[in-house]
Motif scaffolding. Structure first.
Motif, PDB file in Angstrom:
ATOM      1  N   ILE A  31     -37.092  -3.641 -16.701  1.00 52.38           N
ATOM      2  CA  ILE A  31     -36.629  -2.786 -17.796  1.00 52.38           C
ATOM      3  C   ILE A  31     -36.167  -3.621 -18.991  1.00 52.38           C
ATOM      4  O   ILE A  31     -36.462  -3.297 -20.149  1.00 52.38           O
ATOM      5  CB  ILE A  31     -35.506  -1.851 -17.309  1.00 52.38           C
ATOM      6  CG1 ILE A  31     -36.080  -0.818 -16.334  1.00 52.38           C
ATOM      7  CG2 ILE A  31     -34.814  -1.157 -18.483  1.00 52.38           C
ATOM      8  CD1 ILE A  31     -35.036  -0.045 -15.563  1.00 52.38           C
ATOM      9  N   LYS A  53     -39.068  -4.864 -20.818  1.00 52.60           N
ATOM     10  CA  LYS A  53     -39.722  -3.777 -21.543  1.00 52.60           C
ATOM     11  C   LYS A  53     -38.984  -3.473 -22.845  1.00 52.60           C
ATOM     12  O   LYS A  53     -39.615  -3.222 -23.884  1.00 52.60           O
ATOM     13  CB  LYS A  53     -39.741  -2.526 -20.660  1.00 52.60           C
ATOM     14  CG  LYS A  53     -40.768  -1.501 -21.070  1.00 52.60           C
ATOM     15  CD  LYS A  53     -42.173  -1.963 -20.734  1.00 52.60           C
ATOM     16  CE  LYS A  53     -43.186  -0.846 -20.920  1.00 52.60           C
ATOM     17  NZ  LYS A  53     -44.571  -1.303 -20.666  1.00 52.60           N
ATOM     18  N   ILE A  54     -37.666  -3.489 -22.811  1.00 51.92           N
ATOM     19  CA  ILE A  54     -36.873  -3.263 -24.028  1.00 51.92           C
ATOM     20  C   ILE A  54     -37.202  -4.324 -25.073  1.00 51.92           C
ATOM     21  O   ILE A  54     -37.387  -4.019 -26.260  1.00 51.92           O
ATOM     22  CB  ILE A  54     -35.367  -3.278 -23.695  1.00 51.92           C
ATOM     23  CG1 ILE A  54     -34.980  -2.012 -22.915  1.00 51.92           C
ATOM     24  CG2 ILE A  54     -34.526  -3.393 -24.972  1.00 51.92           C
ATOM     25  CD1 ILE A  54     -33.566  -2.035 -22.365  1.00 51.92           C
ATOM     26  N   LEU A  63     -40.906  -3.839 -26.392  1.00 53.28           N
ATOM     27  CA  LEU A  63     -41.089  -2.686 -27.277  1.00 53.28           C
ATOM     28  C   LEU A  63     -40.123  -2.683 -28.455  1.00 53.28           C
ATOM     29  O   LEU A  63     -40.142  -1.762 -29.277  1.00 53.28           O
ATOM     30  CB  LEU A  63     -40.939  -1.390 -26.477  1.00 53.28           C
ATOM     31  CG  LEU A  63     -41.971  -1.153 -25.369  1.00 53.28           C
ATOM     32  CD1 LEU A  63     -41.703   0.171 -24.659  1.00 53.28           C
ATOM     33  CD2 LEU A  63     -43.393  -1.174 -25.934  1.00 53.28           C
ATOM     34  N   SER A  72     -36.935  -2.137 -28.574  1.00 56.00           N
ATOM     35  CA  SER A  72     -36.195  -0.868 -28.497  1.00 56.00           C
ATOM     36  C   SER A  72     -34.700  -1.118 -28.641  1.00 56.00           C
ATOM     37  O   SER A  72     -33.977  -1.311 -27.657  1.00 56.00           O
ATOM     38  CB  SER A  72     -36.488  -0.179 -27.155  1.00 56.00           C
ATOM     39  OG  SER A  72     -35.899   1.089 -27.116  1.00 56.00           O
ATOM     40  N   TYR A 127     -29.407   3.377 -22.596  1.00 47.86           N
ATOM     41  CA  TYR A 127     -30.243   3.791 -21.478  1.00 47.86           C
ATOM     42  C   TYR A 127     -29.458   3.772 -20.171  1.00 47.86           C
ATOM     43  O   TYR A 127     -28.679   2.853 -19.913  1.00 47.86           O
ATOM     44  CB  TYR A 127     -31.438   2.847 -21.315  1.00 47.86           C
ATOM     45  CG  TYR A 127     -32.448   2.887 -22.438  1.00 47.86           C
ATOM     46  CD1 TYR A 127     -33.318   3.964 -22.584  1.00 47.86           C
ATOM     47  CD2 TYR A 127     -32.555   1.824 -23.335  1.00 47.86           C
ATOM     48  CE1 TYR A 127     -34.252   3.990 -23.613  1.00 47.86           C
ATOM     49  CE2 TYR A 127     -33.489   1.842 -24.362  1.00 47.86           C
ATOM     50  CZ  TYR A 127     -34.342   2.931 -24.489  1.00 47.86           C
ATOM     51  OH  TYR A 127     -35.262   2.955 -25.511  1.00 47.86           O
ATOM     52  N   ILE A 183     -35.674   6.311 -19.827  1.00 46.73           N
ATOM     53  CA  ILE A 183     -36.365   5.027 -19.653  1.00 46.73           C
ATOM     54  C   ILE A 183     -37.828   5.262 -19.307  1.00 46.73           C
ATOM     55  O   ILE A 183     -38.731   4.599 -19.849  1.00 46.73           O
ATOM     56  CB  ILE A 183     -35.676   4.182 -18.559  1.00 46.73           C
ATOM     57  CG1 ILE A 183     -34.481   3.447 -19.152  1.00 46.73           C
ATOM     58  CG2 ILE A 183     -36.646   3.187 -17.921  1.00 46.73           C
ATOM     59  CD1 ILE A 183     -33.727   2.595 -18.180  1.00 46.73           C
ATOM     60  N   GLU A 193     -39.443   7.040 -22.723  1.00 46.86           N
ATOM     61  CA  GLU A 193     -39.475   6.282 -23.983  1.00 46.86           C
ATOM     62  C   GLU A 193     -40.036   4.883 -23.812  1.00 46.86           C
ATOM     63  O   GLU A 193     -40.744   4.382 -24.694  1.00 46.86           O
ATOM     64  CB  GLU A 193     -38.066   6.212 -24.590  1.00 46.86           C
ATOM     65  CG  GLU A 193     -37.552   7.553 -25.094  1.00 46.86           C
ATOM     66  CD  GLU A 193     -36.284   7.411 -25.913  1.00 46.86           C
ATOM     67  OE1 GLU A 193     -35.835   6.262 -26.151  1.00 46.86           O
ATOM     68  OE2 GLU A 193     -35.734   8.453 -26.320  1.00 46.86           O
ATOM     69  N   LEU A 194     -39.698   4.240 -22.692  1.00 50.90           N
ATOM     70  CA  LEU A 194     -40.189   2.876 -22.461  1.00 50.90           C
ATOM     71  C   LEU A 194     -41.475   2.863 -21.647  1.00 50.90           C
ATOM     72  O   LEU A 194     -42.064   1.792 -21.435  1.00 50.90           O
ATOM     73  CB  LEU A 194     -39.114   2.046 -21.738  1.00 50.90           C
ATOM     74  CG  LEU A 194     -37.773   1.874 -22.444  1.00 50.90           C
ATOM     75  CD1 LEU A 194     -36.849   0.993 -21.617  1.00 50.90           C
ATOM     76  CD2 LEU A 194     -37.950   1.287 -23.840  1.00 50.90           C
ATOM     77  N   TYR A 239     -41.748   3.169 -18.570  1.00 47.65           N
ATOM     78  CA  TYR A 239     -41.511   2.267 -17.443  1.00 47.65           C
ATOM     79  C   TYR A 239     -41.637   3.013 -16.123  1.00 47.65           C
ATOM     80  O   TYR A 239     -41.124   4.130 -15.965  1.00 47.65           O
ATOM     81  CB  TYR A 239     -40.106   1.649 -17.531  1.00 47.65           C
ATOM     82  CG  TYR A 239     -39.855   0.633 -16.434  1.00 47.65           C
ATOM     83  CD1 TYR A 239     -40.362  -0.661 -16.549  1.00 47.65           C
ATOM     84  CD2 TYR A 239     -39.179   0.984 -15.276  1.00 47.65           C
ATOM     85  CE1 TYR A 239     -40.178  -1.582 -15.532  1.00 47.65           C
ATOM     86  CE2 TYR A 239     -38.994   0.063 -14.248  1.00 47.65           C
ATOM     87  CZ  TYR A 239     -39.500  -1.218 -14.398  1.00 47.65           C
ATOM     88  OH  TYR A 239     -39.335  -2.125 -13.374  1.00 47.65           O
TER      89      TYR A 239
END
Length: 274
Positions: A204, A207-208, A211, A213, A218, A262, A265-266, A268
């Motif tokens: 995660i 991923k943040i 992206l 973000s 979260y 999460i 939006e991500l 994931y």
């Protein structure tokens, strides 16, 4: 991006640093243990011995405080703060003061984005489905200080902050059943678990960063919520441990943490069951 600084290369921070380095990004990492400096070096991390107290930051290698913090943040655009409050037992330190003392050093540095590792303990015990829209209402001192710390960082306009609230942290070497095996009168047998595996924590975070973000909050909990009794009994059987015994006299709380934000939006997908 040339470098990321991780404040706190512990149980999560160290493997996270390794995962970031594997993507070709340099990492400055801190530890409070002199013995761990060699471990960080061996992992390819630029090591720093940094211990933040209420009114001072103790630095390493005899450098002045300002030079040490300048070096730790040097050329980094992202800072990951992964140092949990230590408020158990008789420890009465102020975690809020620690971060407040750190913030001016961040403001003067090249850091543009901060990822703060928080906890779902900010929500306290409740019987509702928890989302990021749920107002935090901690019933523990550490949870209350995390709420204040989150606000300090999110309200600072000198950098962008994303808050990541993890549920109970689980990994191959970490599971509460090791402490609960054989215990009796364990409360909340019907309460759902809200855990997350170390591998998903790292996934995660990556991923943040990928992206970009930022300015977000979260909740991060695996979408897997068996009851405490069901989960711990199964884990005890898997590890050939004495079964824990639960007390059913009191009604269990039914708090469930949602990670839908999460997932949506991500984009994931959780890969590990706790």
């Amino acid at each position: 991006m040339t470098k990321i600084s991780i404040l706190g290369c512990g149980w999560l921070g160290l493997p996270l640093a390794k995962a970031i380095i594997a993507k070709g990004i340099s990492v400055n990492g801190s530890t409070t243990s002199t013995e761990k400096i060699a471990v960080l070096k061996e992992s390819g991390i630029n090591p720093f011995l940094i211990n933040i107290n209420r009114n001072e930051i103790n630095s390493s290698f005899g450098k002045s405080l300002s030079l040490e913090m300048e070096s730790f943040f040097n050329e980094s655009s992202i800072l990951i703060i992964d140092i949990p409050p230590k408020l158990r037992g008789g420890n009465t330190e102020s975690f809020v003061d620690k971060i407040a003392f750190l913030i001016p050093f961040i403001e003067k540095s090249t850091i543009e984005k901060v990822l703060f590792i928080s906890s779902t303990s900010v929500y306290g015990e409740t019987n509702v489905l928890i989302t990021e829209e749920t107002k935090p209402n901690a019933d523990s001192e550490s949870g209350k200080q995390l709420i204040t710390t989150e606000t300090l960082l999110l309200n600072n306009t000198n950098f962008k902050t994303t808050v990541l609230r993890f549920g109970g942290l689980i990994g191959e070497d970490r599971n509460p059943i090791k402490f609960l095996a054989g215990k009796e009168n364990i409360e909340n047998p019907d309460a759902p678990i809200n855990f997350i595996h170390q591998e998903d924590c790292i996934g995660i975070i990556l991923k943040i960063i990928e992206l970009n973000s930022w300015n977000q909050t979260y909740n991060a909990v695996a979408p897997f919520h068996p009851s405490r009794e069901e989960y711990y009994t199964q884990k005890a059987k898997e590890q050939n441990l004495s079964l824990p015994k639960f007390n059913h006299e009191k009604e269990s709380t039914k708090k469930i943490i949602s990670s839908a934000k999460i997932e949506n939006e991500l984009h994931y997908t959780f890969t590990e069951k706790p």
